[in-house]
Design an enzyme around this catalytic site. Structure first.
Site, PDB file in Angstrom:
ATOM      1  N   MET A  63       0.738  -1.009  -0.339  1.00 53.49           N
ATOM      2  CA  MET A  63      -0.281   0.407  -0.151  1.00 53.49           C
ATOM      3  C   MET A  63       0.552   0.873   0.219  1.00 53.49           C
ATOM      4  O   MET A  63       0.370   2.672  -0.070  1.00 53.49           O
ATOM      5  CB  MET A  63      -1.600  -0.485   1.468  1.00 53.49           C
ATOM      6  CG  MET A  63      -1.918  -1.266   0.993  1.00 53.49           C
ATOM      7  SD  MET A  63      -3.198  -1.098   1.865  1.00 53.49           S
ATOM      8  CE  MET A  63      -2.596  -0.034   3.419  1.00 53.49           C
ATOM      9  N   HIS A  85       9.367  -3.112   3.454  1.00 49.67           N
ATOM     10  CA  HIS A  85       8.425  -3.514   2.425  1.00 49.67           C
ATOM     11  C   HIS A  85       9.862  -4.139   1.443  1.00 49.67           C
ATOM     12  O   HIS A  85       9.993  -4.584   0.528  1.00 49.67           O
ATOM     13  CB  HIS A  85       8.087  -1.844   1.993  1.00 49.67           C
ATOM     14  CG  HIS A  85       6.906  -1.771   2.251  1.00 49.67           C
ATOM     15  ND1 HIS A  85       6.832  -0.978   2.805  1.00 49.67           N
ATOM     16  CD2 HIS A  85       5.450  -2.226   2.705  1.00 49.67           C
ATOM     17  CE1 HIS A  85       5.725  -0.190   3.678  1.00 49.67           C
ATOM     18  NE2 HIS A  85       4.408  -1.714   3.247  1.00 49.67           N
ATOM     19  N   GLU A  90       6.167 -11.406   6.712  1.00 50.07           N
ATOM     20  CA  GLU A  90       5.213 -12.248   8.529  1.00 50.07           C
ATOM     21  C   GLU A  90       4.905 -11.404   9.251  1.00 50.07           C
ATOM     22  O   GLU A  90       3.589 -12.282  10.060  1.00 50.07           O
ATOM     23  CB  GLU A  90       6.372 -12.669   9.262  1.00 50.07           C
ATOM     24  CG  GLU A  90       7.219 -13.819   8.100  1.00 50.07           C
ATOM     25  CD  GLU A  90       7.907 -14.775   9.176  1.00 50.07           C
ATOM     26  OE1 GLU A  90       8.367 -14.047   9.986  1.00 50.07           O
ATOM     27  OE2 GLU A  90       8.116 -16.047   8.550  1.00 50.07           O
ATOM     28  N   SER A 128       6.186  -0.507   9.950  1.00 50.85           N
ATOM     29  CA  SER A 128       5.197   0.082   9.500  1.00 50.85           C
ATOM     30  C   SER A 128       4.869   1.003   8.524  1.00 50.85           C
ATOM     31  O   SER A 128       5.384   2.273   9.885  1.00 50.85           O
ATOM     32  CB  SER A 128       4.022  -0.248  11.295  1.00 50.85           C
ATOM     33  OG  SER A 128       2.797  -0.068  10.649  1.00 50.85           O
TER      34      SER A 128
HETATM   35  P1  AMP Z   1       1.500  -2.742   3.703  1.00 52.18           P
HETATM   36  O1  AMP Z   1       2.002  -1.613   2.388  1.00 52.18           O
HETATM   37  O2  AMP Z   1       1.191  -2.571   4.612  1.00 52.18           O
HETATM   38  O3  AMP Z   1       0.202  -3.651   3.456  1.00 52.18           O
HETATM   39  O4  AMP Z   1       2.424  -4.161   3.204  1.00 52.18           O
HETATM   40  C1  AMP Z   1       3.260  -4.905   2.139  1.00 52.18           C
HETATM   41  C2  AMP Z   1       4.031  -5.813   2.288  1.00 52.18           C
HETATM   42  O5  AMP Z   1       5.075  -5.689   3.342  1.00 52.18           O
HETATM   43  C3  AMP Z   1       2.798  -6.873   3.441  1.00 52.18           C
HETATM   44  O6  AMP Z   1       3.281  -8.556   2.890  1.00 52.18           O
HETATM   45  C4  AMP Z   1       3.503  -6.935   4.553  1.00 52.18           C
HETATM   46  O7  AMP Z   1       3.175  -7.745   5.756  1.00 52.18           O
HETATM   47  C5  AMP Z   1       4.696  -6.432   4.460  1.00 52.18           C
HETATM   48  N1  AMP Z   1       5.267  -5.787   5.201  1.00 52.18           N
HETATM   49  C6  AMP Z   1       5.073  -4.075   6.217  1.00 52.18           C
HETATM   50  N2  AMP Z   1       6.317  -4.095   7.342  1.00 52.18           N
HETATM   51  C7  AMP Z   1       6.829  -5.300   7.199  1.00 52.18           C
HETATM   52  C8  AMP Z   1       7.813  -5.591   7.840  1.00 52.18           C
HETATM   53  N3  AMP Z   1       8.059  -4.463   9.325  1.00 52.18           N
HETATM   54  N4  AMP Z   1       8.782  -6.157   8.028  1.00 52.18           N
HETATM   55  C9  AMP Z   1       8.509  -6.726   6.619  1.00 52.18           C
HETATM   56  N5  AMP Z   1       7.759  -7.311   5.922  1.00 52.18           N
HETATM   57  C10 AMP Z   1       7.027  -5.698   6.275  1.00 52.18           C
END
Ligand code: AMP
Length: 291
Positions: free
Chosen positions: A30, A37, A148, A185
């Site tokens: 996102m 990411h 994860e 995050s």
């Molecule tokens: P998002 O943009 O929050 O939807 O995340 C996109 C992808 O990045 C998803 O598969 C999340 O699980 C992964 N992701 C987000 N934060 C982390 C993190 N701290 N470590 C590893 N992967 C992450």
């Protein structure tokens, strides 16, 4: 790096790559990219010929009153970091491109979607499963990389891929953390300095549980109580859940032991101000535990 905004162009680019025999690694996001990411992008780049990343803030996975409008965005910064990390094709569709008319089709993954995040956010995982199904339909066969950090999301996506025979291999990658243990995050940007200082409490609680299990505690209730006490000691944190679960079904466990070769997982969520933080850790269960 090539940026693509339309579904038709994305299909053309990927079809051409596949015709040349390239394997595709896909990282759906996102946006507001951070090192978590980018670790997925780097892993995809090390294992696949072409790395596709998507940036789409998916309205379907936000409930009424949630932070859809406030969700942090920085497309210019994302372009730069995506390219630097090894993205070859960046798919950045508009909402109208993804959903030209209101969706009549929704993917619901029963069971694994229902607890934890699903209990706190009842429409969330149907929104995630629906957009991921659509993105996989656009990407075609590939390896897809997920963090994860969103452990339940990985379980939901894996189950959907298996139930619907989607030709995608789901790869789960370790959580990337700040130095004080806070899981990275995009939503950490919402925390003010006092809240940011309080935020590592969730990882601290999970680490306490993980250590108890490593040292041989076999009653999940004991672990749950100890983790809850850690969060209770932080006045800015309000507990949502802390649980010891089977890592595939995400069912809470009673006795702690290795279930079909997989150790239990510790999952948690807290609210700090208006921000919900999620985290989880894997465990090493001693061989003699639960016997
Ligand atoms: P998002 O943009 O929050 O939807 O995340 C996109 C992808 O990045 C998803 O598969 C999340 O699980 C992964 N992701 C987000 N934060 C982390 C993190 N701290 N470590 C590893 N992967 C992450």
């Amino acid at each position: 790096m090539r940026e693509v905004a339309s579904v038709a162009e994305l299909r053309d680019v990927l079809e051409a790559a596949r015709r040349e025999g390239s394997t595709i690694g896909f990282v759906p996001t996102m946006g507001y990219l951070h090192a978590g990411h980018l670790s997925l992008v780097e892993r995809a780049a090390s294992e696949c010929d072409l790395v596709l990343a998507s940036i789409f803030v998916n309205p379907l996975q936000f409930g009424i009153g949630e932070d859809l409008d406030a969700y942090p965005r920085d497309l210019a910064g994302d372009r730069e970091s995506a390219e630097r990390a090894g993205v070859d094709v960046l798919f950045v569709p508009s909402t109208a491109e993804m959903y030209p008319e209101p969706v009549a089709t929704t993917v619901t993954v029963a069971g694994v979607s229902e607890r934890f995040e699903g209990a706190s956010r009842p429409t969330h995982f149907a929104g995630v499963a629906t957009v991921v199904a659509k993105l996989f339909s656009l990407s075609g066969p590939c390896r897809a990389y997920f963090g994860e950090k969103d452990f339940q999301q990985v379980a939901v996506v894996r189950r959907m891929v298996s139930d619907l025979s989607i030709p995608v291999e789901v790869v789960a990658c370790p959580t990337v953390r700040e130095d004080d243990g806070l899981a990275m995050s995009s939503r950490n940007a919402y925390l003010d300095p006092a809240q940011r200082a309080a935020a590592p409490v969730l990882h601290r609680a999970l680490s306490v549980g993980e250590q108890m299990i490593r040292e041989g505690v076999t009653h999940a209730d004991e672990v749950r109580v100890a983790m809850t006490e850690v969060v209770a000691a932080e006045p800015l944190a309000e507990l949502d859940y802390l649980e010891v679960v089977d890592p595939v079904a995400l069912e809470p466990v009673g006795p702690i032991r290795v279930l079909a070769d997989r150790p239990v997982r510790l999952l948690g969520a807290v609210r700090i101000g208006a921000t919900r933080l999620l985290d989880n850790v894997g465990t090493v269960v001693p061989a003699e535990a639960g016997r």
